[in-house]
Write a protein that holds these residues in place. Structure first.
Motif, PDB file in Angstrom:
ATOM      1  N   LEU A 203      12.848  66.913  29.138  1.00 63.53           N
ATOM      2  CA  LEU A 203      12.177  66.593  30.324  1.00 63.53           C
ATOM      3  C   LEU A 203      13.085  65.570  31.041  1.00 63.53           C
ATOM      4  N   ALA A 204      13.358  64.615  30.146  1.00 65.57           N
ATOM      5  CA  ALA A 204      13.918  63.315  30.719  1.00 65.57           C
ATOM      6  C   ALA A 204      15.625  63.914  31.106  1.00 65.57           C
ATOM      7  N   PHE A 205      16.007  64.777  30.186  1.00 63.88           N
ATOM      8  CA  PHE A 205      17.398  65.363  30.418  1.00 63.88           C
ATOM      9  C   PHE A 205      17.465  65.914  31.768  1.00 63.88           C
ATOM     10  N   ASN A 206      16.601  66.900  32.027  1.00 64.51           N
ATOM     11  CA  ASN A 206      16.108  67.498  33.347  1.00 64.51           C
ATOM     12  C   ASN A 206      16.138  66.584  34.527  1.00 64.51           C
ATOM     13  N   ALA A 207      15.434  65.469  34.151  1.00 62.92           N
ATOM     14  CA  ALA A 207      15.252  64.447  35.409  1.00 62.92           C
ATOM     15  C   ALA A 207      16.775  63.878  35.696  1.00 62.92           C
ATOM     16  N   GLY A 221      24.184  55.751  47.633  1.00 62.68           N
ATOM     17  CA  GLY A 221      24.862  54.525  47.288  1.00 62.68           C
ATOM     18  C   GLY A 221      24.005  54.021  46.242  1.00 62.68           C
ATOM     19  N   LEU A 222      24.114  52.678  45.795  1.00 63.97           N
ATOM     20  CA  LEU A 222      23.421  52.251  44.354  1.00 63.97           C
ATOM     21  C   LEU A 222      22.062  51.940  44.719  1.00 63.97           C
ATOM     22  N   TRP A 223      21.515  51.510  45.740  1.00 67.79           N
ATOM     23  CA  TRP A 223      20.207  51.312  45.781  1.00 67.79           C
ATOM     24  C   TRP A 223      19.179  52.631  46.313  1.00 67.79           C
ATOM     25  N   ASP A 224      19.825  53.382  46.712  1.00 69.20           N
ATOM     26  CA  ASP A 224      19.081  54.649  47.123  1.00 69.20           C
ATOM     27  C   ASP A 224      18.980  55.628  45.679  1.00 69.20           C
ATOM     28  N   ALA A 225      20.058  55.403  45.124  1.00 66.86           N
ATOM     29  CA  ALA A 225      19.861  55.998  43.630  1.00 66.86           C
ATOM     30  C   ALA A 225      19.101  55.357  42.649  1.00 66.86           C
ATOM     31  N   VAL A 226      19.048  54.086  42.844  1.00 67.35           N
ATOM     32  CA  VAL A 226      18.229  53.550  41.894  1.00 67.35           C
ATOM     33  C   VAL A 226      16.632  53.975  42.433  1.00 67.35           C
ATOM     34  N   VAL A 227      16.251  53.946  43.673  1.00 63.71           N
ATOM     35  CA  VAL A 227      14.938  54.582  43.923  1.00 63.71           C
ATOM     36  C   VAL A 227      14.492  55.849  43.342  1.00 63.71           C
ATOM     37  N   LEU A 228      15.492  56.745  43.286  1.00 62.25           N
ATOM     38  CA  LEU A 228      15.032  58.071  42.796  1.00 62.25           C
ATOM     39  C   LEU A 228      15.127  57.986  41.154  1.00 62.25           C
ATOM     40  N   GLU A 229      15.902  57.038  40.591  1.00 64.35           N
ATOM     41  CA  GLU A 229      15.703  56.738  39.030  1.00 64.35           C
ATOM     42  C   GLU A 229      14.368  56.014  38.968  1.00 64.35           C
ATOM     43  N   ASN A 230      13.739  55.099  39.666  1.00 69.21           N
ATOM     44  CA  ASN A 230      12.597  54.699  39.393  1.00 69.21           C
ATOM     45  C   ASN A 230      11.417  55.746  39.626  1.00 69.21           C
ATOM     46  N   GLU A 231      11.405  56.491  40.668  1.00 68.98           N
ATOM     47  CA  GLU A 231      10.623  57.703  40.689  1.00 68.98           C
ATOM     48  C   GLU A 231      10.586  58.817  39.748  1.00 68.98           C
ATOM     49  N   ALA A 232      11.748  59.093  39.115  1.00 63.69           N
ATOM     50  CA  ALA A 232      11.789  59.761  38.028  1.00 63.69           C
ATOM     51  C   ALA A 232      11.047  59.143  36.751  1.00 63.69           C
ATOM     52  N   GLN A 233      11.516  57.950  36.642  1.00 63.48           N
ATOM     53  CA  GLN A 233      10.973  57.191  35.406  1.00 63.48           C
ATOM     54  C   GLN A 233       9.487  57.267  35.379  1.00 63.48           C
ATOM     55  N   VAL A 234       8.913  56.869  36.453  1.00 65.26           N
ATOM     56  CA  VAL A 234       7.417  56.689  36.741  1.00 65.26           C
ATOM     57  C   VAL A 234       6.703  58.297  36.031  1.00 65.26           C
ATOM     58  N   ALA A 235       7.463  59.243  36.688  1.00 69.79           N
ATOM     59  CA  ALA A 235       6.818  60.598  36.355  1.00 69.79           C
ATOM     60  C   ALA A 235       7.151  60.980  34.948  1.00 69.79           C
ATOM     61  N   SER A 237       6.867  58.719  32.541  1.00 64.80           N
ATOM     62  CA  SER A 237       5.962  57.725  31.771  1.00 64.80           C
ATOM     63  C   SER A 237       4.669  58.417  31.345  1.00 64.80           C
ATOM     64  N   ALA A 238       4.662  59.733  32.191  1.00 68.83           N
ATOM     65  CA  ALA A 238       3.037  60.482  32.005  1.00 68.83           C
ATOM     66  C   ALA A 238       3.469  61.497  31.411  1.00 68.83           C
ATOM     67  N   THR A 239       4.392  61.766  30.448  1.00 71.55           N
ATOM     68  CA  THR A 239       4.694  62.626  29.444  1.00 71.55           C
ATOM     69  C   THR A 239       4.288  62.502  28.260  1.00 71.55           C
ATOM     70  N   GLU A 244       5.678  59.620  22.921  1.00 66.37           N
ATOM     71  CA  GLU A 244       6.249  59.896  21.425  1.00 66.37           C
ATOM     72  C   GLU A 244       7.571  59.088  21.172  1.00 66.37           C
ATOM     73  N   GLY A 245       8.266  58.937  22.169  1.00 69.34           N
ATOM     74  CA  GLY A 245       9.636  58.016  21.996  1.00 69.34           C
ATOM     75  C   GLY A 245       9.341  56.761  22.005  1.00 69.34           C
ATOM     76  N   PHE A 246       8.458  56.261  22.445  1.00 67.65           N
ATOM     77  CA  PHE A 246       8.014  54.803  22.370  1.00 67.65           C
ATOM     78  C   PHE A 246       7.327  54.691  21.068  1.00 67.65           C
ATOM     79  N   ALA A 247       6.250  55.450  20.592  1.00 59.54           N
ATOM     80  CA  ALA A 247       5.511  55.427  19.203  1.00 59.54           C
ATOM     81  C   ALA A 247       6.565  55.522  18.173  1.00 59.54           C
ATOM     82  N   ALA A 248       7.750  56.559  18.194  1.00 64.27           N
ATOM     83  CA  ALA A 248       8.648  56.391  17.239  1.00 64.27           C
ATOM     84  C   ALA A 248       9.345  55.057  17.163  1.00 64.27           C
ATOM     85  N   PHE A 249       9.933  54.651  18.119  1.00 64.83           N
ATOM     86  CA  PHE A 249      10.646  53.418  18.160  1.00 64.83           C
ATOM     87  C   PHE A 249       9.665  52.399  17.610  1.00 64.83           C
TER      88      PHE A 249
END
Length: 260
Positions: A203-207, A221-235, A237-239, A244-249
């Motif tokens: 799922l993260a790879f597909n993002a 540009g950089l900041w427009d890309a960051v906005v999209l990254e933020n949205e992807a990361q928020v989505a 975080s609900a998976t 599992e990744g955080f628990a394993a770490f």
């Protein structure tokens, strides 16, 4: 001509017409399109989590199979717009990480198949270019875009006008593809990479796949890309994979990702 198999979450699609350097006619494109449909259905069902595309024999794909084509009456639009472009778009949108192993001739349609794949590993003996002037034709399948993007306008037109070919090692040095290696190492390396991705957080790879495509398409540009990254990361975080990744770490163990 087109073979599809699946093993341990990795679908493998093979262009298997080595006697004609895996060149593709209309029927071959239809077969390849159907193979991607079947693999995508398996990916949606969760049984395929990565895909590998390769060609059998000494070439990946030498381009369109023009045997029997009457140049005076060729339906180039039907071949390109009716069959090839929709296939390439389908390949680029495949719902899992995709990999290609390319050796020998990678021309025309063959180059387009690589452009539509996420990660491309090439043999040092791979060949890229535009030898189509001899046919009164030109580069298609996205080749002008890739060459101009990576080689610049002057080198692109030099290749078109001269019909010269560049090697896999040269293509990687120019940033066209990911890595080059000896031909005898190529398939094992690519299979290992695809297997590793299939066991990862798909799922993260597909993002990331979606982000990279959007950045390139929109020239963000950089900041427009960051906005999209933020949205992807928020989505993400609900998976379940994120949890599992955080628990394993925290537990200092290897994570077990399920793509959910």
């Amino acid at each position: 001509m087109i073979e599809l198999s699946s093993n341990n979450g990795v679908a493998e699609i093979v262009l298997n017409a080595p006697e004609k350097l895996n060149s593709l006619n209309e029927a071959g494109l239809v077969e390849l399109d159907a193979a991607y449909d079947d693999a995508a259905a398996a990916a949606s069902a969760g049984t395929v989590r990565a895909l590998l595309l390769r060609g059998e024999g000494r070439a990946f794909c030498a381009g369109r199979d023009i045997a029997g084509v009457d140049g005076a009456n060729d339906d180039a639009r039907g071949y390109l717009e009716g069959l090839l472009t929709p296939l390439l778009q389908k390949m680029a949108a495949f719902p899992a990480p995709t990999f290609a192993a390319a050796q020998g001739a990678c021309l025309g349609v063959g180059l387009g198949l690589l452009i539509a794949t996420d990660v491309v590993y090439v043999a040092e003996n791979a060949k890229f270019g535009s030898p189509f002037g001899n046919l009164g034709a030109t580069l298609d399948s996205g080749g002008h875009w890739l060459f101009t993007e990576t080689l610049g306008a002057h080198r692109t037109l030099d290749l078109v006008y001269s019909s010269d070919l560049i090697s896999g090692a040269e293509a990687v040095a120019a940033g066209m593809f990911s890595r080059s290696m000896l031909a005898e190492d190529l398939l094992d390396f690519t299979r290992a990479a695809a297997a590793k991705a299939a066991g990862g957080p798909t799922l993260a790879f597909n993002a990331s796949k979606t982000l990279v495509a959007g950045i390139r398409r929109e020239r963000l540009g950089l900041w427009d890309a960051v906005v999209l990254e933020n949205e992807a990361q928020v989505a993400l975080s609900a998976t379940a994979d994120y949890a599992e990744g955080f628990a394993a770490f925290t537990a200092k163990r290897k994570p077990t990702f399920t793509g959910k």
